[in-house]
Each structure stands twice: as C-alpha cells, then as structure tokens.
Scaffold this motif. Structure first.
Motif, PDB file in Angstrom:
ATOM      1  N   ALA A 170       7.361  75.527  96.709  1.00 26.02           N
ATOM      2  CA  ALA A 170       7.955  76.433  97.713  1.00 26.02           C
ATOM      3  C   ALA A 170       7.000  77.583  98.031  1.00 26.02           C
ATOM      4  CB  ALA A 170       9.291  76.985  97.226  1.00 26.02           C
ATOM      5  N   ASN A 188      24.340  75.819  93.988  1.00 25.85           N
ATOM      6  CA  ASN A 188      24.859  77.002  94.669  1.00 25.85           C
ATOM      7  C   ASN A 188      24.771  78.194  93.731  1.00 25.85           C
ATOM      8  OD1 ASN A 188      25.600  75.722  97.059  1.00 25.85           O
ATOM      9  ND2 ASN A 188      27.578  75.086  96.209  1.00 25.85           N
ATOM     10  N   VAL A 189      24.407  79.327  94.283  1.00 28.87           N
ATOM     11  CA  VAL A 189      24.201  80.502  93.437  1.00 28.87           C
ATOM     12  C   VAL A 189      25.492  80.911  92.731  1.00 28.87           C
ATOM     13  CG1 VAL A 189      24.517  82.290  95.221  1.00 28.87           C
ATOM     14  CG2 VAL A 189      22.882  82.672  93.352  1.00 28.87           C
ATOM     15  N   LEU A 211      25.978  79.488  89.250  1.00 27.94           N
ATOM     16  CA  LEU A 211      24.971  79.846  88.242  1.00 27.94           C
ATOM     17  C   LEU A 211      25.332  81.172  87.571  1.00 27.94           C
ATOM     18  CD1 LEU A 211      21.861  78.822  90.369  1.00 27.94           C
ATOM     19  CD2 LEU A 211      22.881  77.530  88.482  1.00 27.94           C
ATOM     20  N   TYR A 233      14.868  72.078  81.593  1.00 31.95           N
ATOM     21  CA  TYR A 233      15.015  73.384  80.929  1.00 31.95           C
ATOM     22  C   TYR A 233      15.974  73.214  79.750  1.00 31.95           C
ATOM     23  CZ  TYR A 233      16.370  78.179  80.015  1.00 31.95           C
ATOM     24  OH  TYR A 233      16.633  79.367  79.384  1.00 31.95           O
ATOM     25  N   VAL A 250      23.668  77.294  77.748  1.00 33.57           N
ATOM     26  CA  VAL A 250      22.966  78.562  77.943  1.00 33.57           C
ATOM     27  C   VAL A 250      23.725  79.396  78.982  1.00 33.57           C
ATOM     28  CG1 VAL A 250      20.823  79.594  78.839  1.00 33.57           C
ATOM     29  CG2 VAL A 250      20.693  77.577  77.355  1.00 33.57           C
ATOM     30  N   GLU A 251      23.975  80.656  78.661  1.00 36.24           N
ATOM     31  CA  GLU A 251      24.683  81.585  79.562  1.00 36.24           C
ATOM     32  C   GLU A 251      24.167  81.463  81.001  1.00 36.24           C
ATOM     33  OE1 GLU A 251      26.793  83.639  77.799  1.00 36.24           O
ATOM     34  OE2 GLU A 251      27.574  84.603  79.609  1.00 36.24           O
ATOM     35  N   TYR A 272      23.534  79.204  83.071  1.00 46.68           N
ATOM     36  CA  TYR A 272      22.823  78.026  83.582  1.00 46.68           C
ATOM     37  C   TYR A 272      23.832  76.974  84.078  1.00 46.68           C
ATOM     38  CZ  TYR A 272      18.705  75.068  84.179  1.00 46.68           C
ATOM     39  OH  TYR A 272      17.689  74.305  84.708  1.00 46.68           O
ATOM     40  N   MET A 315      23.659  73.625  86.328  1.00 48.04           N
ATOM     41  CA  MET A 315      22.268  73.138  86.253  1.00 48.04           C
ATOM     42  C   MET A 315      21.988  72.527  84.890  1.00 48.04           C
ATOM     43  SD  MET A 315      20.393  72.999  88.810  1.00 48.04           S
ATOM     44  CE  MET A 315      19.038  72.521  87.783  1.00 48.04           C
ATOM     45  N   LYS A 338      20.538  68.937  84.364  1.00 43.70           N
ATOM     46  CA  LYS A 338      19.293  68.687  83.592  1.00 43.70           C
ATOM     47  C   LYS A 338      19.534  67.654  82.488  1.00 43.70           C
ATOM     48  CE  LYS A 338      16.324  71.552  85.599  1.00 43.70           C
ATOM     49  NZ  LYS A 338      15.373  71.019  86.608  1.00 43.70           N
ATOM     50  N   PRO A 359      11.291  79.909  80.639  1.00 46.86           N
ATOM     51  CA  PRO A 359      11.588  80.598  81.902  1.00 46.86           C
ATOM     52  C   PRO A 359      10.332  81.112  82.593  1.00 46.86           C
ATOM     53  CG  PRO A 359      12.203  81.959  80.022  1.00 46.86           C
ATOM     54  CD  PRO A 359      11.846  80.601  79.482  1.00 46.86           C
ATOM     55  N   LEU A 361      10.605  81.294  92.731  1.00 46.40           N
ATOM     56  CA  LEU A 361      11.547  81.618  93.810  1.00 46.40           C
ATOM     57  C   LEU A 361      12.960  81.164  93.443  1.00 46.40           C
ATOM     58  CD1 LEU A 361      11.818  82.756  96.672  1.00 46.40           C
ATOM     59  CD2 LEU A 361      11.275  80.486  97.561  1.00 46.40           C
ATOM     60  N   ALA A 362      13.066  79.999  92.787  1.00 46.33           N
ATOM     61  CA  ALA A 362      14.385  79.496  92.387  1.00 46.33           C
ATOM     62  C   ALA A 362      15.050  80.446  91.385  1.00 46.33           C
ATOM     63  CB  ALA A 362      14.269  78.096  91.795  1.00 46.33           C
ATOM     64  N   ALA A 363      14.236  81.086  90.538  1.00 50.26           N
ATOM     65  CA  ALA A 363      14.781  81.973  89.505  1.00 50.26           C
ATOM     66  C   ALA A 363      15.177  83.331  90.084  1.00 50.26           C
ATOM     67  CB  ALA A 363      13.747  82.181  88.397  1.00 50.26           C
ATOM     68  N   ARG A 369      21.452  85.347  87.916  1.00 50.22           N
ATOM     69  CA  ARG A 369      21.934  86.317  86.938  1.00 50.22           C
ATOM     70  C   ARG A 369      21.339  86.062  85.554  1.00 50.22           C
ATOM     71  NH1 ARG A 369      27.735  88.825  87.608  1.00 50.22           N
ATOM     72  NH2 ARG A 369      26.730  89.204  89.605  1.00 50.22           N
ATOM     73  N   VAL A 379      16.602  86.520  79.761  1.00 47.09           N
ATOM     74  CA  VAL A 379      16.084  85.293  79.134  1.00 47.09           C
ATOM     75  C   VAL A 379      14.574  85.428  78.906  1.00 47.09           C
ATOM     76  CG1 VAL A 379      15.868  82.787  79.319  1.00 47.09           C
ATOM     77  CG2 VAL A 379      17.889  83.915  80.213  1.00 47.09           C
TER      78      VAL A 379
HETATM   79  C1  N5H Z   1      19.538  80.626  82.140  1.00 46.31           C
HETATM   80  C2  N5H Z   1      18.861  80.751  83.261  1.00 46.31           C
HETATM   81  C3  N5H Z   1      19.243  81.755  84.309  1.00 46.31           C
HETATM   82  C4  N5H Z   1      20.456  81.342  85.151  1.00 46.31           C
HETATM   83  C5  N5H Z   1      20.323  80.080  85.930  1.00 46.31           C
HETATM   84  C6  N5H Z   1      19.366  79.793  86.815  1.00 46.31           C
HETATM   85  C7  N5H Z   1      19.185  78.506  87.438  1.00 46.31           C
HETATM   86  C8  N5H Z   1      18.243  78.250  88.320  1.00 46.31           C
HETATM   87  C9  N5H Z   1      17.949  76.891  88.885  1.00 46.31           C
HETATM   88  C10 N5H Z   1      18.370  76.616  90.297  1.00 46.31           C
HETATM   89  C11 N5H Z   1      17.562  75.432  90.763  1.00 46.31           C
HETATM   90  C12 N5H Z   1      18.183  77.807  91.207  1.00 46.31           C
HETATM   91  C13 N5H Z   1      18.836  77.685  92.567  1.00 46.31           C
HETATM   92  O1  N5H Z   1      19.233  76.632  93.015  1.00 46.31           O
HETATM   93  C14 N5H Z   1      18.911  78.948  93.392  1.00 46.31           C
HETATM   94  C15 N5H Z   1      19.607  78.774  94.734  1.00 46.31           C
HETATM   95  O2  N5H Z   1      21.026  78.863  94.586  1.00 46.31           O
HETATM   96  C16 N5H Z   1      19.181  79.882  95.715  1.00 46.31           C
HETATM   97  N1  N5H Z   1      17.727  79.904  95.929  1.00 46.31           N
HETATM   98  C17 N5H Z   1      17.126  79.160  96.868  1.00 46.31           C
HETATM   99  O3  N5H Z   1      17.743  78.425  97.630  1.00 46.31           O
HETATM  100  C18 N5H Z   1      15.629  79.279  96.947  1.00 46.31           C
HETATM  101  C19 N5H Z   1      15.298  79.901  98.283  1.00 46.31           C
HETATM  102  C20 N5H Z   1      14.996  77.906  96.749  1.00 46.31           C
HETATM  103  C21 N5H Z   1      13.504  77.921  96.817  1.00 46.31           C
HETATM  104  O4  N5H Z   1      15.332  77.469  95.447  1.00 46.31           O
HETATM  105  C22 N5H Z   1      15.912  76.263  95.275  1.00 46.31           C
HETATM  106  N2  N5H Z   1      16.071  75.857  94.027  1.00 46.31           N
HETATM  107  O5  N5H Z   1      16.262  75.591  96.217  1.00 46.31           O
HETATM  108  C23 N5H Z   1      17.732  79.823  83.558  1.00 46.31           C
HETATM  109  C24 N5H Z   1      16.397  80.491  83.692  1.00 46.31           C
HETATM  110  C25 N5H Z   1      16.097  81.315  82.455  1.00 46.31           C
HETATM  111  C26 N5H Z   1      15.295  79.419  83.846  1.00 46.31           C
HETATM  112  C27 N5H Z   1      15.307  78.718  85.192  1.00 46.31           C
HETATM  113  C28 N5H Z   1      15.215  79.539  86.418  1.00 46.31           C
HETATM  114  C29 N5H Z   1      15.448  77.366  85.185  1.00 46.31           C
HETATM  115  C30 N5H Z   1      15.420  76.481  86.360  1.00 46.31           C
HETATM  116  O6  N5H Z   1      16.013  75.396  86.297  1.00 46.31           O
HETATM  117  O7  N5H Z   1      14.793  76.814  87.390  1.00 46.31           O
END
Ligand code: N5H
Length: 256
Positions: free
Chosen positions: A15, A98-99, A102, A147, A154-155, A157, A160, A164, A192, A196-198, A202, A207
């Motif tokens: 991305a 969806n955010v 999460l 992950y 995991v709090e 997560y 996802m 996973k 972690p 951009l996804a992170a 929250r 973490v």
């Molecule tokens: C314990 C944690 C923290 C909480 C959970 C985080 C999970 C993140 C993974 C997903 C894939 C993030 C996600 O889908 C975000 C979207 O709702 C909004 N964002 C987007 O749409 C952006 C623009 C695009 C680029 O992102 C995506 N995915 O489409 C986990 C963390 C400590 C570790 C982590 C962040 C793990 C992981 O799976 O990425």
C-alpha cells in the motif's frame, strides 16, 4: 550469487513504503528477483509507481488485482503469465477487517464483518494459490503474513485473529496439495509493525511497547527483517520446508 537471481516473485499487498509487502519487495530485489507487484486501489498503484521510481535498477511491473473478485484474479494472473511466462514465488501480504470489528468484544462481530475479514484475509490465499499454480511450472514458494493473534486471544485483534487462524490452517492444507508440484507454502508470524493497516487501530502502540519490553531481543522488528525471512522462504535455501509458520518477532511468542 544472490538468492533469487532469475526468479519472478509476485508481491501482493503493497500500500505504501511502510507496508510489509514493500519490505519484502526490497529484500527480494536485493536478492536479484524480477518483481511483479499487485495492488487493488489506484492510490496503492500510484504509491508503488513512486517507490519503484526510486529503484531504477530493479526489474518490476505493476498489475491490478482485487482478491475479492475471481475475474480480477484470473485476469491478473493471465497478464502476469503473458509478461513473465513463469512465476517462482508469491507473497500474499493482504488483510482487511472493518475497523469496528477490531475493538471491544469479539462476541459482537457481525456475520458480515466476519465473512469480510475471512474473504479478504484468508480465502484470498486459496484463490491466489489456485490461479498461480499453473504458472509455477518449476515449483516455487508461496508465503503469507500472519500474527500471534491467530494463535492466542489478543486484545482488540478479534475477528482478524480468527481469520489468521484460518489462514495458517490454509497454509498447511495448501502445502499438502501443492507439494506434489514442488510448490512450498509457508507463513511468517510477524511482530507488530507500524503499517498503514495498523494505523488507527486501537491498542497498537501498547502492543509495540510491550513487545519492546518483553521480547528476548528487547526491540521491535521491521519490514526488512520480515522481508529477509520471506526471501529465505522463496529461495532454495528453504527447499525442505513447507506448511510452516515461523515467528519473526524478536522471540516475543516464547515469553509474552
Ligand atoms: C493487536 C493488534 C492491534 C489491533 C488489531 C489490528 C488489526 C489490524 C489488521 C487489519 C488488516 C487492519 C484493517 O483492516 C484496518 C482497516 O479497517 C482500515 N484501514 C484501511 O482500510 C487501510 C487504508 C488499508 C491500507 O488497510 C487494509 N488492511 O486494508 C494487532 C497489531 C499489534 C498488529 C497488526 C497491525 C497485525 C495485522 O494483522 O496487521
């Protein structure tokens, strides 16, 4: 000689420059790979074009692929096949939920949110492996990103983590099927990383902090470190390994 000289590696899910996929692309390029980068959004396509412009010596092309759409996957791999003739490796670095799914209680996950997360984050590996298989005529490697939340509750997560777990199981079943074609399928469970996804999810900073405090290596990992292990999985050095999930997390999973 470099590890991936003469190999064509498809990296899906860059991305921007912080993406794990970009760390992988950089490591693979350093090891001599010919790259194909796939993206879904126009914005990601632009980012990739910009990043590649900074690496003029790297042989790379860009293809659009929406992993939620079978026709798009088919078209993307037809295009890749025409351009390169053969694929030696696929890196799947794609996830989405969806955010609102999460944070808070997992028990509140909607059917729609559950299916969305599993569709993009787990099923897509199966669909991509099937599309790539006929082009992997000399065998090769498929690598995906997981992950720790797929193994433990995991709090935040939440959905996802369940996706996973499905992804890691899919790695084993795909490895079982594709071994006869000398295609190996493995996953990396990364610590972690601020991608951009992170962003905006929250508890992410907490973490990162805990990881630094508790991991045997006493620090966080970066996308290049994940990239280097991915290059190993794509290379002949790992020719005896398939169906494996390896942690690139500074050892956090043994103590945390
Ligand atoms: C314990 C944690 C923290 C909480 C959970 C985080 C999970 C993140 C993974 C997903 C894939 C993030 C996600 O889908 C975000 C979207 O709702 C909004 N964002 C987007 O749409 C952006 C623009 C695009 C680029 O992102 C995506 N995915 O489409 C986990 C963390 C400590 C570790 C982590 C962040 C793990 C992981 O799976 O990425």
């Amino acid at each position: 000689m470099a590890l991936l000289t003469g190999k064509t590696i498809v990296v899906m899910g860059v991305a921007n420059k912080r993406s794990i996929g970009w760390g992988v692309a950089a490591s693979a390029a350093k090891q001599g790979a010919n790259l194909v980068l796939t993206h879904r959004s126009e914005r990601a396509g632009e980012q990739i074009r910009k990043l590649l412009a900074e690496l003029p010596d790297v042989s790379a092309s860009i293809v659009r692929c929406d992993v939620t759409d079978d026709a798009s996957i088919e078209e993307a791999f037809a295009q890749i096949g025409e351009a390169t003739g053969r694929i030696d490796g696929i890196v799947h670095s794609i996830a989405h939920a969806n955010v609102e799914d999460l944070q808070g209680e997992f028990v509140g996950t909607s059917r729609e949110g559950f299916l969305l997360a599993h569709n993009i984050s787990a099923y897509s590996l199966v669909a991509v492996a099937r599309a790539a298989r006929p082009l992997m005529t000399s065998g090769g490697g498929i690598v995906t990103m997981s992950y720790l939340g797929g193994e433990r509750a995991v709090e935040n997560y939440n959905v996802m983590g369940v996706a996973k777990a499905a992804l890691e199981s899919a790695v084993r079943y795909l490895a079982k099927d594709l071994g006869k074609d000398n295609i190996r399928v493995n996953a990396i469970s990364a610590g972690p990383i601020r991608t951009l996804a992170a962003k905006g999810v929250r508890g992410f900073n907490d973490v990162l902090h805990t990881m630094q405090e508790k991991a045997p290596l006493g620090r966080n990992v970066d996308a290049e470190e994940v990239g280097d292990v991915t290059a190993f999985f794509l290379s002949d050095l790992s020719r005896g390994i398939t169906g494996e999930v390896i942690h690139v997390d500074g050892g956090y999973h043994i103590v945390g």
